[in-house]
Scaffold this active site. Sequence first.
Site, PDB file in Angstrom:
ATOM      1  N   ARG A  81      33.194 -19.245  11.797  1.00  0.00           N
ATOM      2  CA  ARG A  81      32.007 -18.467  12.138  1.00  0.00           C
ATOM      3  C   ARG A  81      30.812 -19.415  12.187  1.00  0.00           C
ATOM      4  NH1 ARG A  81      28.156 -15.343   8.425  1.00  0.00           N
ATOM      5  NH2 ARG A  81      26.863 -14.353  10.000  1.00  0.00           N
ATOM      6  N   HIS A 124      20.788 -16.373  13.644  1.00  0.00           N
ATOM      7  CA  HIS A 124      20.805 -16.643  12.199  1.00  0.00           C
ATOM      8  C   HIS A 124      19.463 -17.287  11.846  1.00  0.00           C
ATOM      9  CE1 HIS A 124      23.636 -17.475   8.601  1.00  0.00           C
ATOM     10  NE2 HIS A 124      22.445 -17.845   8.208  1.00  0.00           N
ATOM     11  N   GLU A 169      22.050 -11.033   8.570  1.00  0.00           N
ATOM     12  CA  GLU A 169      21.159 -10.681   7.465  1.00  0.00           C
ATOM     13  C   GLU A 169      19.727 -10.387   7.919  1.00  0.00           C
ATOM     14  OE1 GLU A 169      21.428 -13.753   4.473  1.00  0.00           O
ATOM     15  OE2 GLU A 169      23.518 -13.297   4.033  1.00  0.00           O
ATOM     16  N   ASN A 295      27.861  -9.567   3.758  1.00  0.00           N
ATOM     17  CA  ASN A 295      27.663 -10.810   2.991  1.00  0.00           C
ATOM     18  C   ASN A 295      27.349 -10.432   1.557  1.00  0.00           C
ATOM     19  OD1 ASN A 295      27.880 -12.023   5.454  1.00  0.00           O
ATOM     20  ND2 ASN A 295      25.785 -12.804   5.525  1.00  0.00           N
ATOM     21  N   TYR A 297      26.829 -12.017  -2.514  1.00  0.00           N
ATOM     22  CA  TYR A 297      26.714 -13.148  -3.446  1.00  0.00           C
ATOM     23  C   TYR A 297      26.615 -12.711  -4.901  1.00  0.00           C
ATOM     24  CZ  TYR A 297      26.309 -16.110   0.591  1.00  0.00           C
ATOM     25  OH  TYR A 297      26.596 -16.770   1.766  1.00  0.00           O
ATOM     26  N   GLU A 353      30.367 -13.557   4.631  1.00  0.00           N
ATOM     27  CA  GLU A 353      29.914 -14.662   3.764  1.00  0.00           C
ATOM     28  C   GLU A 353      30.187 -14.318   2.317  1.00  0.00           C
ATOM     29  OE1 GLU A 353      25.815 -15.950   4.088  1.00  0.00           O
ATOM     30  OE2 GLU A 353      25.894 -15.858   6.274  1.00  0.00           O
TER      31      GLU A 353
HETATM   32  O1  IFM Z   1      22.725 -20.121   3.196  1.00  0.00           O
HETATM   33  C1  IFM Z   1      22.568 -18.746   3.277  1.00  0.00           C
HETATM   34  C2  IFM Z   1      22.948 -18.244   4.644  1.00  0.00           C
HETATM   35  O2  IFM Z   1      22.214 -18.852   5.640  1.00  0.00           O
HETATM   36  C3  IFM Z   1      22.739 -16.752   4.731  1.00  0.00           C
HETATM   37  N1  IFM Z   1      23.354 -16.059   3.642  1.00  0.00           N
HETATM   38  C4  IFM Z   1      23.123 -16.550   2.316  1.00  0.00           C
HETATM   39  C5  IFM Z   1      23.423 -18.039   2.249  1.00  0.00           C
HETATM   40  C6  IFM Z   1      23.197 -18.568   0.819  1.00  0.00           C
HETATM   41  O3  IFM Z   1      21.897 -18.328   0.402  1.00  0.00           O
END
Ligand code: IFM
Length: 451
Positions: A81, A124, A169, A295, A297, A353
Amino acid sequence: MDIIAKLGSPFSKPDFTIGVATSSFQIEGDAEHREKSIWDTFCETPGKIADHSHGLVACEHVKHWESDIDIIDALNVDAYRFSVSWPRVIRQDGSVNDDGLAFYIGLLDRLIEKGIRPYVTLYHWDLPQYLEDEGGWLNRQTAYAFEKYAEVVVKAFGNRVYSYATLNEPFCSAYLGYEVGIHAPGMVGKEFGKKAIHHLLLAHGLAMRVLREHAPTIESGIVLNFTPFYPASNEEKDVIATKLAHDHHNDWYIKPLIHGEYPELIKHIPNAHKPDVHPGDMEVISESIDFLGVNYYTRARVQDNGSEDPHQMPPAEGKETTAMGWEVFPQGLTDLLVQLHRDYTLPPIIITENGLASDDEMTPDGQVKDLQRQRYLNSHMNAVADAMAQGVNITGYFVWSLMDNFEWALGYEKRFGILYVDYDSQVRTLKDSAKSLQAMLVKRKALHNQG
Ligand code: IFM
């Protein structure tokens, strides 16, 4: 340590896509052959980037793309990706930069040759500066400019692409870029964020229509980031604050796409903060999508602070965190996916992600022992498998990121890659996480080949 403890999980199935991800500004470099983007301007502004760095060189991917693809191939992933840099494709005078397009076409052809499925993101965050000069995402016309850009790309790429995402995002573009100002273009004001997101979502819907017309057989969708919120206590005020945070930061982005309306919250925010919604906009925005990119985290715990922007608490004492200071909380990914599945009728979900930054260092014998990343990937893949066991339709998982890169306002200090990048020599080295992912993928391929 082996990645993916639960072999036999959906991750081992041939129809589940496993890939690695990057984005244009974070890795490409080669700034002299494209227009300036808002991130170039932001980097030039004193005090904006923690290590005073910029994206002019980054990982020199435009120079090293062939060997980068060789590494991706050696990892045995199914898919790669990456994003297209708008300022590399459309010049300020509106003309098309054929060399810019040719770079991506070469990349696509090589990926196809290697049997790696290309997942292309159209945006992006690297908005051309010439559009920001006209108001950027606060200007409705930017959505129409994106529609034109999408058409140029889609026509040029033809059937080389496996999957298109319009935006990555949009929360970050709108909220971080136009409301709190920690991302480019660095605007600050409650009156901006929700106006910007409306134009971003409009741009998405317009681009979806372009994709439907010119790439009807290619799966197309959008990538959203989510933070699952949890109340800091059982007190009613914290529970209410948690719902408010969810409405502002999660639902505000997905509800218009799926239900064609903003959350109820829109009735309660000041008029000055509301988006400029024109008749017909919500129909465009809610154009059907073939997949939702998610995505993930970390999570956040929420405490009522009496304001309409509830306090997101730092991780509690003793909790494991990443180099970003983010709590490691795989259960949050399962909870999020199950909640999305419960609240919406969704197309298949792809985890577009997931990963972490760690303070990786190379040993004298050239190894990078990123054990925390291996544990993180393992536990989060298992969290995805748990959500699937609860009925959520998830068809893929992408590690963020293929290689260490420019982590926006934090510069190069935060390393998210499974490849270690030496920024002086531009040599890439497989960290232990990359080696264990590779081992898992090799085993998986062998299983598939056995039948
Ligand atoms: O690096 C970023 C990415 O560009 C978009 N999502 C979160 C990642 C980590 O912060």
